[in-house]
Design an enzyme around this catalytic site. Sequence first.
Site, short mmCIF file in Angstrom:
data_model
loop_
_atom_site.label_atom_id
_atom_site.label_comp_id
_atom_site.label_asym_id
_atom_site.label_seq_id
_atom_site.Cartn_x
_atom_site.Cartn_y
_atom_site.Cartn_z
CG ASN A 14 17.20 -22.35 -11.08
OD1 ASN A 14 16.29 -22.46 -10.43
ND2 ASN A 14 17.62 -23.30 -12.09
CG HIS A 110 17.73 -33.05 -12.32
ND1 HIS A 110 18.66 -33.33 -13.41
CD2 HIS A 110 16.65 -34.15 -12.63
CE1 HIS A 110 18.29 -34.08 -14.54
NE2 HIS A 110 17.11 -34.83 -14.04
CD GLN A 179 3.07 -24.30 -12.63
OE1 GLN A 179 3.00 -25.60 -12.15
NE2 GLN A 179 2.35 -23.76 -13.33
#
Length: 207
Positions: A14, A110, A179
């Site tokens: 991330n 999350h 995605q």
Amino acid sequence: MLNVVVLVSGGGTNLQAIIDAVEVGSITNTKIVGVISNNRNAYAMERAKNHGIAAQCISPKDYETREKFNEKFMEAVEAMNPDLIVLAGFLVVIPEVMIARYRNRMINVHPSLIPSFCGTGYYGLKVHEAALARGVKVVGATVHFVDEGTDTGPIILQKAVEVEQGDTPETLQRRVMEQAEWKILPRAIDLIANGRVKVENNLVTIQ
């Protein structure tokens, strides 16, 4: 310019999505001023260094008490003077004093559609194992502000991902990252950087 500090514990996928989005200009008006990890072996630290971003490890294991760790952790964060703190797979409990200080200026990603499969004990592969065990057909990811609860803060963005026949926790985790997480986390940062996110009564509106 929005100064961002990213908190990481592991591989930093991330974090990489944020770095890439800043570099290509899909996150605007933003600078990543530092990365902090609780794990000195986290590959996320290498990702930061490869892009000229200051990275440091502050681990609870290095301090006699959690209070001392919290104090040093807060000092390190505040030294970078962040406008926004991003939890990108950070597996350490954030001190309540820090949550209060950075109210609506700290976000988390999350890997589920909150309020499903969230809260204490739901992290990493455990989220995807639980989703597959329940037989849900749609999963996804959520970006939310951090409050004193676990995954209970105001929701900024969510994106759904379909479960496919034969999915394993690992394949589902990868698809949710590709995605959903890697798309909505950079998007949320860009919205915040451009003053488009407003929180009222624990609800987010995007302007």
